[in-house]
Design an enzyme around this catalytic site. Structure first.
Site, PDB file in Angstrom:
ATOM      1  N   ASN A  17       0.873  -1.183   0.000  1.00  0.00           N
ATOM      2  CA  ASN A  17       0.000   0.000   0.000  1.00  0.00           C
ATOM      3  C   ASN A  17       0.907   1.229   0.000  1.00  0.00           C
ATOM      4  O   ASN A  17       1.481   1.568   1.026  1.00  0.00           O
ATOM      5  CB  ASN A  17      -0.892  -0.031   1.249  1.00  0.00           C
ATOM      6  N   TRP A  18       0.993   1.857  -1.151  1.00  0.00           N
ATOM      7  CA  TRP A  18       1.917   2.999  -1.280  1.00  0.00           C
ATOM      8  C   TRP A  18       1.395   4.260  -0.601  1.00  0.00           C
ATOM      9  O   TRP A  18       2.113   5.232  -0.475  1.00  0.00           O
ATOM     10  CB  TRP A  18       2.183   3.288  -2.765  1.00  0.00           C
ATOM     11  N   LYS A  19       0.118   4.268  -0.221  1.00  0.00           N
ATOM     12  CA  LYS A  19      -0.483   5.477   0.364  1.00  0.00           C
ATOM     13  C   LYS A  19      -0.232   6.664  -0.582  1.00  0.00           C
ATOM     14  O   LYS A  19      -0.241   6.472  -1.794  1.00  0.00           O
ATOM     15  CB  LYS A  19       0.052   5.689   1.781  1.00  0.00           C
ATOM     16  N   HIS A 106      -9.299   1.449   5.420  1.00  0.00           N
ATOM     17  CA  HIS A 106      -7.978   1.604   6.044  1.00  0.00           C
ATOM     18  C   HIS A 106      -8.090   2.570   7.223  1.00  0.00           C
ATOM     19  O   HIS A 106      -8.873   3.520   7.182  1.00  0.00           O
ATOM     20  CB  HIS A 106      -6.969   2.134   5.023  1.00  0.00           C
ATOM     21  N   GLU A 108      -6.329   4.929   8.146  1.00  0.00           N
ATOM     22  CA  GLU A 108      -6.117   6.351   7.813  1.00  0.00           C
ATOM     23  C   GLU A 108      -7.394   6.957   7.233  1.00  0.00           C
ATOM     24  O   GLU A 108      -7.696   8.128   7.468  1.00  0.00           O
ATOM     25  CB  GLU A 108      -4.917   6.483   6.858  1.00  0.00           C
ATOM     26  N   GLU A 178      -4.826  -4.414  11.055  1.00  0.00           N
ATOM     27  CA  GLU A 178      -3.792  -3.404  11.174  1.00  0.00           C
ATOM     28  C   GLU A 178      -4.012  -2.621  12.467  1.00  0.00           C
ATOM     29  O   GLU A 178      -4.816  -1.667  12.494  1.00  0.00           O
ATOM     30  CB  GLU A 178      -3.839  -2.440   9.983  1.00  0.00           C
ATOM     31  N   GLY A 184       3.120   2.614  10.685  1.00  0.00           N
ATOM     32  CA  GLY A 184       4.079   3.685  10.434  1.00  0.00           C
ATOM     33  C   GLY A 184       4.848   4.116  11.668  1.00  0.00           C
ATOM     34  O   GLY A 184       5.510   5.148  11.673  1.00  0.00           O
ATOM     35  N   SER A 224       4.017  -1.751  10.311  1.00  0.00           N
ATOM     36  CA  SER A 224       5.473  -1.797  10.485  1.00  0.00           C
ATOM     37  C   SER A 224       6.094  -3.138  10.100  1.00  0.00           C
ATOM     38  O   SER A 224       7.069  -3.576  10.714  1.00  0.00           O
ATOM     39  CB  SER A 224       5.851  -1.413  11.921  1.00  0.00           C
ATOM     40  N   GLY A 245       3.035  -0.978   4.196  1.00  0.00           N
ATOM     41  CA  GLY A 245       3.117   0.433   3.817  1.00  0.00           C
ATOM     42  C   GLY A 245       4.540   0.810   3.456  1.00  0.00           C
ATOM     43  O   GLY A 245       5.020   0.538   2.351  1.00  0.00           O
ATOM     44  N   GLY A 246       5.234   1.427   4.405  1.00  0.00           N
ATOM     45  CA  GLY A 246       6.558   1.992   4.146  1.00  0.00           C
ATOM     46  C   GLY A 246       7.528   1.050   3.463  1.00  0.00           C
ATOM     47  O   GLY A 246       8.270   1.459   2.559  1.00  0.00           O
TER      48      GLY A 246
HETATM   49  P1  13P Z   1       3.419   0.633   7.556  1.00  0.00           P
HETATM   50  O1  13P Z   1       3.874  -0.694   6.967  1.00  0.00           O
HETATM   51  O2  13P Z   1       4.127   1.801   6.970  1.00  0.00           O
HETATM   52  O3  13P Z   1       3.406   0.599   9.044  1.00  0.00           O
HETATM   53  O4  13P Z   1       1.885   0.807   7.096  1.00  0.00           O
HETATM   54  C1  13P Z   1       1.008  -0.241   7.270  1.00  0.00           C
HETATM   55  C2  13P Z   1      -0.241   0.062   6.532  1.00  0.00           C
HETATM   56  O5  13P Z   1      -0.996   0.934   6.924  1.00  0.00           O
HETATM   57  C3  13P Z   1      -0.522  -0.709   5.313  1.00  0.00           C
HETATM   58  O6  13P Z   1      -1.812  -0.481   4.857  1.00  0.00           O
END
Ligand code: 13P
Length: 269
Positions: A17-19, A106, A108, A178, A184, A224, A245-246
Site C-alpha cells: 500500500n503505497w499510500k 484503512h 487512515e 492493522e 508507520g 510496520s 506500507g513503508g
Molecule cells: P506501515 O507498513 O508503513 O506501518 O503501514 C502499514 C499500513 O498501513 C498498510 O496499509
C-alpha cells in the site's frame, strides 16, 4: 481454542500500500527495478503479490507490472457506479484499469477522513459487485487496546463491514488486521498479539459464514512489517500474508518481503 482449523488452502498474499507516495515517474522506476530483480531472482510462485499505488499511477503501474506476477490494487473507492461525486472514483473505473483488489476501511481513511462503518460496508459491497476483491481493514487504537477493547473493536468493524454482502466464496474477501498503533510507527505487534487477533477474527468469520468460509478467507497483518520481522509473523497459522506500507516503497525491500513470505531460500531460483 475452537474447531476453526478447517484445512482449506489459503494462498499467501502480500499487498504493498503505497499510500500518498510515488509520482508517476518514480512509480515507473519502481516497476523497472522490480522487473530487474525478478529477472535475477524470480519472484516466488505459489503466492499472490499486489501493489496499490495512488490513483494517478494506476495505469503506469498496471503497464509496468504487465510482465510480472504482480497484480494491481487500489487504495479506496466510492460505492456508487457513477454520478455527481466530485473527487471520487467508481468501482468500474478501477476494474477498467485492471485492479483486482481494493483496500477498504484503512485506518487512515477511518481516523483522518471520518470513514464510517456504514460507508465501509457500502464500499465492500460495491467492490464485490464490480468483480473485485475488497481488502477490509480492521484494527484498534492504542487507547482501545489499553482499555482491553481490541476484540470488541475489530469484531464490530468486521461484522459491520460485511453487513451488506453475503459471505460467498472465501476467495472474494480479504481481511487485514492493522493495529493503528503499529502503523508507520516501527512498533510491530508481537507474534502472540497478531495470532490472537487473527484467530479471533477467524472465529468471527466462522460465525458469519461458517467454518469453510472462515477457513478460506485470507487474513493479512499490517503495521510496520519489515524484512527483519516478517519471517516471524509469516509462520503464524492464522497469518496469510501482509499489507505493507513503508517497506513497499522500494522495490528491493518489497521483493525481499515477497521472498520471505514465499519461503524461498536466499539464493533461490
Ligand atoms: P506501515 O507498513 O508503513 O506501518 O503501514 C502499514 C499500513 O498501513 C498498510 O496499509
Amino acid at each position: 481454542m475452537s474447531e476453526r482449523e478447517v484445512s482449506v488452502d489459503r494462498t499467501p498474499l502480500i499487498v504493498g500500500n503505497w499510500k500518498m507516495n510515488h509520482t508517476r515517474a518514480t512509480a515507473r522506476a519502481f516497476c523497472a527495478e522490480l522487473g530487474e530483480l525478478h529477472a535475477e531472482r524470480p519472484l516466488p510462485a505459489g503466492i499472490e503479490i499486489g501493489i496499490a499505488p495512488p490513483f494517478t499511477s494506476l495505469d503506469v503501474v498496471g503497464d509496468g507490472l504487465a510482465e510480472l506476477p504482480v497484480f494491481l490494487a487500489a487504495q479506496d473507492v466510492h460505492w456508487e457506479p457513477s454520478g455527481a461525486f466530485t473527487g471520487e472514483i467508481a468501482p468500474g473505473m478501477l476494474s477498467e484499469l485492471g485492479c483486482r483488489m481494493v483496500i477498504v476501511g484503512h485506518s487512515e481513511r477511518r481516523h483522518l477522513f471520518g470513514e464510517t462503518d456504514e460507508r465501509v460496508a457500502r464500499k465492500v459491497a460495491a467492490v464485490r459487485d464490480a468483480g473485485m476483491v475488497p481488502i477490509l481493514c480492521v484494527g484498534e487504537t492504542e487507547d482501545e487496546r489499553d482499555a482491553d477493547r481490541t476484540r470488541a473493536v475489530v469484531e464490530s468493524q468486521l461484522r459491520k463491514g460485511l453487513g451488506k454482502i453475503q459471505p460467498g466464496a472465501p476467495e472474494r474477501l480479504v481481511v487485514a488486521y492493522e493495529p493503528v498503533w503499529a502503523i508507520g510507527t516501527g512498533r510491530v505487534a508481537t507474534p502472540q498479539q497478531v495470532e490472537e487477533v487473527h484467530g479471533f477474527l477467524r472465529d468471527v468469520l466462522a460465525s458469519i459464514g461458517g467454518q469453510a468460509f472462515a477457513g478460506g478467507v485470507r487474513i493479512l497483518y499490517g503495521g510496520s512489517v519489515k524484512p527483519g520481522n516478517a519471517a516471524g509473523l509469516a509462520v503464524l497459522p492464522h497469518v496469510d500474508g501482509f499489507l505493507v506500507g513503508g517497506a513497499s516503497l522500494e522495490a528491493s525491500t518489497f521483493a525481499e518481503l515477497v521472498h520471505l513470505l514465499g519461503g524461498a531460500p536466499e539464493t533461490g531460483a
